[in-house]
Design a protein around this motif. Structure first.
Motif, mmCIF file in Angstrom:
data_model
loop_
_atom_site.group_PDB
_atom_site.id
_atom_site.type_symbol
_atom_site.label_atom_id
_atom_site.label_comp_id
_atom_site.label_asym_id
_atom_site.label_seq_id
_atom_site.Cartn_x
_atom_site.Cartn_y
_atom_site.Cartn_z
ATOM 1 N N VAL A 217 0.841 -1.203 0.000
ATOM 2 C CA VAL A 217 0.000 0.000 0.000
ATOM 3 C C VAL A 217 0.875 1.251 0.000
ATOM 4 N N CYS A 218 1.968 1.240 0.733
ATOM 5 C CA CYS A 218 2.872 2.401 0.774
ATOM 6 C C CYS A 218 3.488 2.652 -0.595
ATOM 7 N N ASP A 219 3.881 1.574 -1.277
ATOM 8 C CA ASP A 219 4.417 1.651 -2.622
ATOM 9 C C ASP A 219 3.378 2.299 -3.542
ATOM 10 N N GLN A 220 2.143 1.815 -3.491
ATOM 11 C CA GLN A 220 1.078 2.345 -4.343
ATOM 12 C C GLN A 220 0.768 3.801 -4.015
ATOM 13 N N GLN A 221 0.742 4.129 -2.724
ATOM 14 C CA GLN A 221 0.456 5.498 -2.306
ATOM 15 C C GLN A 221 1.524 6.451 -2.819
ATOM 16 N N THR A 222 2.782 6.073 -2.695
ATOM 17 C CA THR A 222 3.870 6.943 -3.132
ATOM 18 C C THR A 222 3.867 7.088 -4.651
ATOM 19 N N ARG A 223 3.624 6.002 -5.359
ATOM 20 C CA ARG A 223 3.532 6.082 -6.826
ATOM 21 C C ARG A 223 2.364 6.973 -7.259
ATOM 22 N N ARG A 224 1.236 6.846 -6.580
ATOM 23 C CA ARG A 224 0.050 7.645 -6.942
ATOM 24 C C ARG A 224 0.330 9.137 -6.743
ATOM 25 N N PHE A 225 0.893 9.513 -5.594
ATOM 26 C CA PHE A 225 1.174 10.929 -5.366
ATOM 27 C C PHE A 225 2.290 11.427 -6.287
ATOM 28 N N ASN A 226 3.227 10.565 -6.672
ATOM 29 C CA ASN A 226 4.243 10.939 -7.655
ATOM 30 C C ASN A 226 3.576 11.291 -8.983
ATOM 31 N N GLU A 227 2.625 10.473 -9.420
ATOM 32 C CA GLU A 227 1.897 10.748 -10.669
ATOM 33 C C GLU A 227 1.105 12.050 -10.561
ATOM 34 N N GLU A 228 0.404 12.213 -9.444
ATOM 35 C CA GLU A 228 -0.413 13.421 -9.247
ATOM 36 C C GLU A 228 0.459 14.676 -9.182
ATOM 37 N N ALA A 229 1.644 14.561 -8.592
ATOM 38 C CA ALA A 229 2.537 15.711 -8.423
ATOM 39 C C ALA A 229 2.923 16.327 -9.759
ATOM 40 N N ALA A 230 2.995 15.519 -10.789
ATOM 41 C CA ALA A 230 3.388 16.017 -12.112
ATOM 42 C C ALA A 230 2.436 17.092 -12.621
ATOM 43 N N GLY A 231 1.178 17.055 -12.201
ATOM 44 C CA GLY A 231 0.198 18.017 -12.681
ATOM 45 C C GLY A 231 -0.187 19.091 -11.684
ATOM 46 N N LEU A 232 0.525 19.176 -10.581
ATOM 47 C CA LEU A 232 0.132 20.117 -9.523
ATOM 48 C C LEU A 232 0.859 21.459 -9.564
ATOM 49 N N GLY A 233 1.817 21.620 -10.447
ATOM 50 C CA GLY A 233 2.544 22.888 -10.505
ATOM 51 C C GLY A 233 3.558 23.006 -9.380
ATOM 52 N N ASP A 234 3.688 24.215 -8.853
ATOM 53 C CA ASP A 234 4.721 24.505 -7.854
ATOM 54 C C ASP A 234 4.275 24.097 -6.451
ATOM 55 N N VAL A 235 4.118 22.800 -6.263
ATOM 56 C CA VAL A 235 3.718 22.224 -4.977
ATOM 57 C C VAL A 235 4.831 21.305 -4.514
ATOM 58 N N GLN A 236 5.224 21.407 -3.256
ATOM 59 C CA GLN A 236 6.230 20.511 -2.679
ATOM 60 C C GLN A 236 5.514 19.258 -2.189
ATOM 61 N N VAL A 237 5.846 18.118 -2.766
ATOM 62 C CA VAL A 237 5.246 16.849 -2.359
ATOM 63 C C VAL A 237 6.314 16.022 -1.669
ATOM 64 N N LEU A 238 6.044 15.664 -0.425
ATOM 65 C CA LEU A 238 6.966 14.853 0.366
ATOM 66 C C LEU A 238 6.296 13.545 0.748
ATOM 67 N N THR A 239 7.067 12.476 0.731
ATOM 68 C CA THR A 239 6.642 11.218 1.346
ATOM 69 C C THR A 239 7.568 10.995 2.524
ATOM 70 N N VAL A 240 6.983 10.843 3.703
ATOM 71 C CA VAL A 240 7.752 10.660 4.940
ATOM 72 C C VAL A 240 7.559 9.235 5.433
ATOM 73 N N SER A 241 8.660 8.579 5.777
ATOM 74 C CA SER A 241 8.624 7.262 6.417
ATOM 75 C C SER A 241 9.836 7.159 7.329
ATOM 76 N N VAL A 242 9.929 6.067 8.064
ATOM 77 C CA VAL A 242 11.120 5.844 8.889
ATOM 78 C C VAL A 242 12.136 4.941 8.183
ATOM 79 N N ASP A 243 11.889 4.650 6.907
ATOM 80 C CA ASP A 243 12.895 3.914 6.140
ATOM 81 C C ASP A 243 14.194 4.705 6.139
ATOM 82 N N LEU A 244 15.320 4.007 6.098
ATOM 83 C CA LEU A 244 16.601 4.699 6.018
ATOM 84 C C LEU A 244 16.691 5.456 4.694
ATOM 85 N N PRO A 245 17.368 6.603 4.693
ATOM 86 C CA PRO A 245 17.494 7.385 3.464
ATOM 87 C C PRO A 245 18.066 6.572 2.294
#
Length: 166
Positions: free
Chosen positions: A59-87
């Motif tokens: 679900v996290c994979d799908q959520q991040t991919r979905r917001f990545n796709e949506e971000a392409a059409g949002l203009g000057d919006v900062q989109v962050l995905t936050v998790s505790v995964d190591l950088p």
């Protein structure tokens, strides 16, 4: 506090619940190159913050991919995905998944974001699934604490909130 379950089991969220209308709390997370990232770094922009337990799960994979796709059409919006995964793991995952329109950041060091936004799961040291929209003046305009951490957020409502905040 929001009532959240993880695989049907109630969990304890650390920190303070954030509500629409609140001033967004500051935080410090790590970019994939280990540099610090704070709320102030994107001052003056609308921000969509997608919170996931781990990008390495379905679900996290799908959520991040979905917001990545949506971000392409949002203009000057900062989109962050936050998790505790190591950088390093986030960077590797983004490269493999072709993520180019959002930034993954890690809260592994001290749960700064998790505690500031009330999404740190005490029992698991993961973050609960949530979505926040913050306007250019640092006001929270949209909040969704997903009640079951293994469920998807309401993507459409989050995107509409971003558009309304622009």
């Amino acid at each position: 506090m929001a009532n959240v379950t993880f695989k049907g089991n109630p969990v304890t969220l650390l920190g303070n619940e954030v509500n629409a209308g609140d001033t967004a709390p500051d935080f410090t997370v790590l970019a994939n190159d280990l540099s610090p990232v704070t709320l102030a770094d994107s001052k003056g922009k609308v921000r969509l913050i997608s919170v996931v337990p781990s990008v390495d799960t379905g679900v996290c994979d799908q959520q991040t991919r979905r917001f990545n796709e949506e971000a392409a059409g949002l203009g000057d919006v900062q989109v962050l995905t936050v998790s505790v995964d190591l950088p390093f793991a986030q960077k590797r995952w983004c490269a493999a998944a072709g993520i180019e329109n959002l930034q993954t950041v890690s809260d592994h060091r001290d749960l700064s974001f998790g505690k500031a936004f009330g999404v740190a799961i005490e029992e698991l040291r993961l973050l609960a699934r949530a979505v926040f929209v913050i306007d250019a003046n640092d006001k929270v305009t949209y909040v969704e604490y997903v009640s079951e951490a293994t469920n998807h957020p309401n993507y459409e409502a989050a995107i509409e909130a971003v558009k309304a905040a622009q």
